[in-house]
Design a protein around this motif. Structure first.
Motif, PDB file in Angstrom:
ATOM      1  N   UNK A 119       4.355  -6.751  -2.993  1.00  0.00           N
ATOM      2  CA  UNK A 119       3.640  -5.608  -2.420  1.00  0.00           C
ATOM      3  C   UNK A 119       3.863  -4.355  -3.262  1.00  0.00           C
ATOM      4  N   UNK A 120       5.091  -4.157  -3.745  1.00  0.00           N
ATOM      5  CA  UNK A 120       5.394  -2.987  -4.573  1.00  0.00           C
ATOM      6  C   UNK A 120       4.596  -2.984  -5.858  1.00  0.00           C
ATOM      7  N   UNK A 121       4.325  -4.178  -6.402  1.00  0.00           N
ATOM      8  CA  UNK A 121       3.536  -4.274  -7.629  1.00  0.00           C
ATOM      9  C   UNK A 121       2.081  -3.907  -7.390  1.00  0.00           C
ATOM     10  N   UNK A 122       1.616  -4.131  -6.161  1.00  0.00           N
ATOM     11  CA  UNK A 122       0.202  -3.901  -5.847  1.00  0.00           C
ATOM     12  C   UNK A 122      -0.113  -2.453  -5.486  1.00  0.00           C
ATOM     13  N   UNK A 123       0.925  -1.645  -5.277  1.00  0.00           N
ATOM     14  CA  UNK A 123       0.638  -0.239  -4.932  1.00  0.00           C
ATOM     15  C   UNK A 123       0.808   0.667  -6.128  1.00  0.00           C
TER      16      UNK A 123
END
Length: 123
Positions: A119-123
């Motif tokens: 999720x952190x990579x996608x934001x």
């Protein structure tokens, strides 16, 4: 600071949170003079009592302190107090529900960490 408010919280809480945000984001540092009640009344164009209520809460919690005749200042340690308070709220508002749902879905701790990293990579 933003001069617009939304309906999901009382205005005095929103004013208070905006001052807290300024402290957490280092726009106001320990020892800095905070905006006066009169400055905030003029900026937001709202009732003096509304502003005072939010400011009083910050003073009562030791986030701001008053110097008689000079103004309001950010207290020593205020940023850390706010960060700890927000971490606790984050846990209560988000993490507990996340962990409960993960338990229902039988998601392991390792999988949960991987999902968070993804999720952190996608934001």
């Amino acid at each position: 600071m933003s001069a617009s408010f939304h309906d999901n919280k009382p205005i005095f809480i929103q004013v208070r949170e905006q001052i807290e945000d300024q402290i957490v984001n280092d726009q106001l540092k320990e020892g800095d003079q905070a905006p006066s009640t009169n400055q905030l009344v003029q900026f937001y164009k709202i009732n003096h009592a509304t502003i005072s209520k939010g400011i009083t809460q910050l003073v009562d919690e030791g986030i701001l302190f008053k110097k008689r005749g000079v103004g309001m200042f950010v207290a020593e340690g205020a940023k850390q107090v706010l960060i700890e308070k927000r971490k606790q709220a984050f846990m209560e508002d988000y993490v507990i529900g996340l962990v409960q749902e993960a338990e229902k879905l039988q998601i392991s701790d390792k999988e949960m960490i991987e999902l968070i990293q993804q999720a952190k990579k996608e934001i």
